[in-house]
Every structure is written in C-alpha cells, then in structure tokens.
Scaffold this active site. Structure first.
Site, mmCIF file in Angstrom:
data_model
loop_
_atom_site.group_PDB
_atom_site.id
_atom_site.type_symbol
_atom_site.label_atom_id
_atom_site.label_comp_id
_atom_site.label_asym_id
_atom_site.label_seq_id
_atom_site.Cartn_x
_atom_site.Cartn_y
_atom_site.Cartn_z
ATOM 1 N N LYS A 1 0.836 -1.206 0.000
ATOM 2 C CA LYS A 1 0.000 0.000 0.000
ATOM 3 C C LYS A 1 0.866 1.250 0.000
ATOM 4 O O LYS A 1 1.765 1.392 0.830
ATOM 5 C CB LYS A 1 -0.915 -0.021 1.226
ATOM 6 C CG LYS A 1 -1.770 1.230 1.416
ATOM 7 C CD LYS A 1 -2.550 1.151 2.719
ATOM 8 C CE LYS A 1 -3.259 2.457 3.025
ATOM 9 N NZ LYS A 1 -3.953 2.428 4.338
ATOM 10 N N ASP B 1 -2.578 10.434 3.990
ATOM 11 C CA ASP B 1 -3.967 10.038 4.158
ATOM 12 C C ASP B 1 -4.691 10.995 5.097
ATOM 13 O O ASP B 1 -4.566 10.896 6.313
ATOM 14 C CB ASP B 1 -4.051 8.606 4.695
ATOM 15 C CG ASP B 1 -5.494 8.130 4.838
ATOM 16 O OD1 ASP B 1 -6.376 8.750 4.204
ATOM 17 O OD2 ASP B 1 -5.730 7.150 5.549
ATOM 18 N N LYS C 1 -10.137 12.583 8.877
ATOM 19 C CA LYS C 1 -9.595 12.118 10.150
ATOM 20 C C LYS C 1 -9.546 13.274 11.155
ATOM 21 O O LYS C 1 -9.530 14.444 10.773
ATOM 22 C CB LYS C 1 -8.163 11.598 9.952
ATOM 23 C CG LYS C 1 -8.033 10.328 9.146
ATOM 24 C CD LYS C 1 -6.558 9.952 8.998
ATOM 25 C CE LYS C 1 -6.383 8.689 8.182
ATOM 26 N NZ LYS C 1 -6.877 7.488 8.903
ATOM 27 N N ASP D 1 1.426 6.189 5.856
ATOM 28 C CA ASP D 1 0.445 5.256 5.302
ATOM 29 C C ASP D 1 0.954 4.565 4.040
ATOM 30 O O ASP D 1 0.214 3.803 3.421
ATOM 31 C CB ASP D 1 -0.872 5.984 5.005
ATOM 32 C CG ASP D 1 -2.086 5.078 5.139
ATOM 33 O OD1 ASP D 1 -1.958 4.020 5.780
ATOM 34 O OD2 ASP D 1 -3.151 5.416 4.603
ATOM 35 N N ASP E 1 -12.223 7.011 4.264
ATOM 36 C CA ASP E 1 -10.998 6.742 5.021
ATOM 37 C C ASP E 1 -10.633 5.265 4.993
ATOM 38 O O ASP E 1 -9.574 4.870 5.474
ATOM 39 C CB ASP E 1 -11.149 7.225 6.472
ATOM 40 C CG ASP E 1 -9.819 7.275 7.208
ATOM 41 O OD1 ASP E 1 -8.773 7.402 6.538
ATOM 42 O OD2 ASP E 1 -9.825 7.192 8.452
ATOM 43 N N GLU F 1 -9.665 3.667 2.435
ATOM 44 C CA GLU F 1 -9.209 3.804 1.048
ATOM 45 C C GLU F 1 -8.128 2.814 0.659
ATOM 46 O O GLU F 1 -7.983 2.466 -0.512
ATOM 47 C CB GLU F 1 -8.694 5.234 0.813
ATOM 48 C CG GLU F 1 -7.244 5.501 1.205
ATOM 49 C CD GLU F 1 -6.918 5.270 2.681
ATOM 50 O OE1 GLU F 1 -5.796 4.853 2.981
ATOM 51 O OE2 GLU F 1 -7.807 5.500 3.525
ATOM 52 N N ARG G 1 -7.810 -0.361 1.048
ATOM 53 C CA ARG G 1 -8.306 -1.599 0.443
ATOM 54 C C ARG G 1 -8.761 -1.365 -0.999
ATOM 55 O O ARG G 1 -8.754 -2.292 -1.809
ATOM 56 C CB ARG G 1 -9.423 -2.175 1.311
ATOM 57 C CG ARG G 1 -10.667 -1.330 1.401
ATOM 58 C CD ARG G 1 -11.510 -1.664 2.624
ATOM 59 N NE ARG G 1 -10.852 -1.245 3.857
ATOM 60 C CZ ARG G 1 -11.334 -1.470 5.077
ATOM 61 N NH1 ARG G 1 -12.480 -2.114 5.230
ATOM 62 N NH2 ARG G 1 -10.681 -1.055 6.141
#
Length: 517
Positions: free
Chosen positions: A283, A288, A295, A306, A365, A367, A369
């Site tokens: 990933k 993020d 967030k 991230d 959030d 995201e 996946r």
C-alpha cells in the site's frame, strides 16, 4: 552503510586479546552479575578486575545496563576502556535479545564517545534458542541491531545541525569477535545481513519523507532510480490515463481529490530462470487525510506513514537485487494521496473495480483496500505462484495487536505457516487472524456487490475479507496488516528509532531465504 548518517562499519575478527582492535572492549554480563564465559579470553588480569567490580555490585546485568572500567595495567589489551553491558536474564536470551543488545551498544558508544570497539558478545558459542537445538545467530543479530539502531533520518536538517549531530555520534566501527573456524562463514552472513539492513534503511527513509515531498509521482521516481541503480530491476509506472484504460477505478477514485495524481508502480526482478514468481504488493498512500471522511487533526501528521507497505516493497527489491538472489520477484505499489476536495470521491459513491466487482464506498478513510484491490488484480495478471500484500490497513489491527506483531490472514495454510516462521526468525512477528465465511457477510452491500467497510466489529478481518474478493480462488495469497508495527513515534526500543520501522523487509527476506531459494 552511509545513507542518512549510516556511517557504522561492522566486521568480524578472531585472534588473541592482544590483537583485538578498538578503543573499547565490550563484555557482556548476565542479570545477577555473572560475566559471559568468553571473559576468560581477555587474560587473567582483565578477568580478575571485571569479577571484582561485579562482586562489588557495579553492574547487576539488567538488559542495556552499562558501566565503564579502565583495564588494569599490563593487561595486554589495545583498548583503553572496558564497557560492561547488561545482557538480561541468561535463560531468556533469544535472537531478538541480541538485536536489542546491538541497538543498546550503538547508543552507548555514541553517548560515551567511543569511535571504535570490539565486543565479546559474539564470541560465546553456547547460546541456544529456547526449546530448540540450534544456536542463536549471535553475530548477525548483534550486527543487525547495531545497524538498525544507528539509523537517523536527517534529510531536512541544516548543515549546522548535521555538523552538531556528527560530533554527537562518533561511533564508526564495530568488530565482532568469533571463533577462527567460523570467521569465513560469519563474514559471508554479515554481507547478507548488511544488504537486508540497507533495505530496512531505504524503507525507513521513504516512509519518513513528508507528504509534500514524496507524493505518488515522487514515489514513482524513486522506483525509476532504484531500477537505474540495479539493472536487474525493470520498473513500469502507470499514469492516470493508463489506469483509466485498465479500469483501475479504485486507485483513481482514491486519488481523485488530490492535485497529485495517482500512480501504479511495478518493479520486476527476474533472475530465477524458470522458477516460480513471487509477487509482493505494498500500500502506497503517500498521505492520508481520510478524504471527505476526514480524520481528526490530532496525529494526522503521522499519516505520511500510510505508505509503509509500499516502502517495504522498495526495501525488499533493493535487498534482493543487491544480493543478486536467483529468484523471480514482482513488486507492485499502488500510490495515491487521499485528500478532500470538490473532485474527491464521496461516501455513498459506487465504483467498478478493475476486476469488475462493484464497491459501495461508505467511508473514504477506508481507502487502502480500494487501491490494493486493483493492485492485487493487476499482480494476478502476471501469474505468480504466491501473492503477499503489506499494508497499514486498519486501526483495528493496531488496537488488537499493538506495536509488537502484525496481523496475518490468507487462504493458504502452508504459506501462512511459512510466514509465521519467518516472522519469528526475523523479528517482524506475525499473528494469524481468522477469516471465517461469516465475516464475509459483513461487507455485503444493498446497492453494490460489496461495501468498503464492515462495521465496528472485526475491522481488520473484514478488511482482509474485502481484499480476498480480488484474489483468484486458487491463487495462494497472504495479507499482512502492519498498521500497528509500521511506525512508532514513542519507541523505546534501541534498534527502532522514532518514526518508520521498515517492517516487512526482514520478514520477507527471511521468507525468501528459507522457502523460496
């Protein structure tokens, strides 16, 4: 090793105490004040002095505890100082203990202004792994811990700050004492350990970069540079237009709110002839914000981390290429920046993934996946024997396992067992989570095939279930959630400085060495 202040050189040596190099000699002491058996090789005068001070209670031997002594006159040692280092409980020693000792040793030598030292810690050959017959690989564990503990991220320090820090960090050379008959083998193994440690450094460097510097295209440029340094690596970068042609709406949707467009990075290393292909997907969310499902502000600066899964893929590719391993390895990194804007995806949107599966996006959030789904499908097109993905995927996994183990899921028990063993051996430990069919029910959608969140319960598992929908049924696959282990801003472990940990590089390197060569 000289990236970001990594000036520490480590070598192995043997010989008598009069030939040992360095301005300090490091001697281990077990908890309770018992010196390590190798003390007898230092000569009677040094042994007598050390035992006398220990009997007087100068050091009790707690892990990382230390005291400096002056060698007695006529000892025959080249070193001007003796550094007694606590090893902890003798019966509790394991490989990770010696990595930790390596980190402590590095920090102590910097603090005590020791530029060059030799250690007895690696000379004893009696250390056994708990409940196992094999010996603990002491020399390589010490070296690994020392290199990892010597890491400093200083890319944005001023010249004045760097100069001050160089004066504060004088430790430059560590010699590990080993028996003469093991010298050649330990030298070879140390070369492997250093290459893997360099991979950890690269992963840490990438993950520690701020989001305004390392955006998706910046990460793609790092892949091009890696291919430039290692001709065995072939890098391909997919632009927005190419992603659209391939139907990768998951990656495009996540990146749609940012002025920094998304990328899909593939790195191919093929030196294994007709051997099977291993695919590793990481990933790569370079920052993020959570998107429209924003967030909280507190701690959001840490969301530059991230992309630690993607960083691990870079570190692994570098280590494999540096060692010129005879394998076939594919690295895939979907890279995007998740930002809120007038062009960002919205909660309630439905997107069609590259595989044709439709997804209802209920939380922007969740995201990671989405980009991994397209990347897993893309990796499958290369027909690998095994796919492994790494991702800072869910806070739920961090809550469940903390900073000491990553979550492990997948569809192949043999592969999962191999990864668990590699985790124990490497120090990047894993803990398996179930993927019962009932969990799949939680991601069913009323308006699409699936939704991108499964509710508050079993969040790490339902995220793994989501990813499983994008892996072919007979494809061996493992998912590793590194949300809790990827970085630590309050680290107290000496071989894990604050910031990115570089987790995954050692794990997958060990997996390759044990099960793929």
């Amino acid at each position: 090793m000289d990236k970001n202040g990594q000036a520490l050189q480590i070598g192995v040596m043997s010989g008598t105490h009069s030939s040992w190099k360095g301005d300090a000699l490091v001697i281990g002491v077990y908890e309770g004040g018992e010196p390590q058996p190798a003390l007898i090789h230092c000569g009677k005068k040094v042994e007598s002095e050390v035992r006398k001070r220990l009997a007087e209670g100068w050091l009790r031997g707690a892990l990382g505890e230390s005291v400096l002594l002056v060698p007695p006159a006529g000892s025959g040692l080249a070193a001007s100082r003796l550094l007694l280092l606590g090893m902890g409980k003798k019966e509790s020693l394991n490989t990770e203990s010696f990595r930790t000792l390596g980190g402590h040793l590095t920090q102590l030598c910097h603090k005590m202004r020791i530029a060059e030292c030799t250690t007895l810690l690696s000379l004893d050959s009696h250390h056994k792994a708990k409940n196992k017959r094999q010996q603990i690989p002491v020399a390589e564990a010490l070296a690994e811990g020392a290199w990892m503990g010597n890491y400093r991220f200083e890319s944005y320090k001023s010249k004045e700050s760097k100069k001050e820090e160089r004066e504060e960090y004088p430790f430059k050379q560590l010699y590990l004492l080993v028996a003469g008959e093991r010298l050649a083998a330990e030298k070879r193994r140390l070369t492997e350990v250093e290459a893997i440690a360099r991979g950890v450094v690269l992963a840490r460097d990438l993950a520690n970069q701020p989001g305004n510097v390392l955006n998706p295209e910046g990460l793609a440029e790092q892949a091009r540079q890696l291919a430039g340094r290692f001709p065995a690596i072939k890098t391909t970068v997919y632009s927005e237009r190419m992603l659209a042609r391939k139907g990768m709406q998951g990656i495009l949707a996540v990146g749609s709110g940012s002025q920094s467009p998304p990328r899909l990075i593939t790195m191919e290393y093929r030196k294994g002839g007709d051997r099977p292909l291993l695919a590793v997907v990481g990933k790569g969310i370079t920052f993020d914000s959570g998107g429209i499902s924003l967030k909280p502000g507190e701690g959001m600066g840490e969301m530059k981390f991230d992309m630690c899964g993607g960083a691990a893929v870079f570190g692994l590719l570098q280590a494999v290429a540096e060692l010129s391993l005879p394998i076939n390895l594919l690295g895939v990194v979907p890279a995007a920046e998740n930002m809120p804007s007038g062009t960002a995806q919205r909660p309630g949107d439905v997107i069609r993934m590259a595989k044709g599966v439709t997804v209802e996006v209920l939380n922007t959030d969740a995201e990671g996946r989405l980009i991994l789904a397209d990347a897993l499908y893309h990796a499958s097109s290369f027909k690998p024997a095994v796919i492994i993905d790494l991702a800072t995927l869910t806070g739920a996994c961090a809550v469940a396992l903390g900073a000491h183990a990553s979550g492990l899921m997948g569809n192949d028990n043999s592969l999962l067992r191999q990864l668990e063993k590699a985790g124990e051996a490497s120090g990047d430990r894993l803990w398996r989570l179930p993927m019962y069919s009932e969990y799949q029910e939680q991601i069913k959608s009323t308006v699409a095939d699936i939704k991108n969140i499964g509710g508050r319960l079993a969040g790490a598992i339902t995220a793994g279930c989501f990813l499983s929908r994008f892996v072919e049924e007979k494809q061996a696959w493992a998912h590793i959630d590194i949300a809790g282990t990827a970085y630590d801003m309050n680290s107290s472990r000496p071989h894990f400085p604050k910031g990115a940990a570089g987790v995954g590089v050692r794990l997958l390197s060990r997996f390759i060495q044990s099960h793929w060569l």
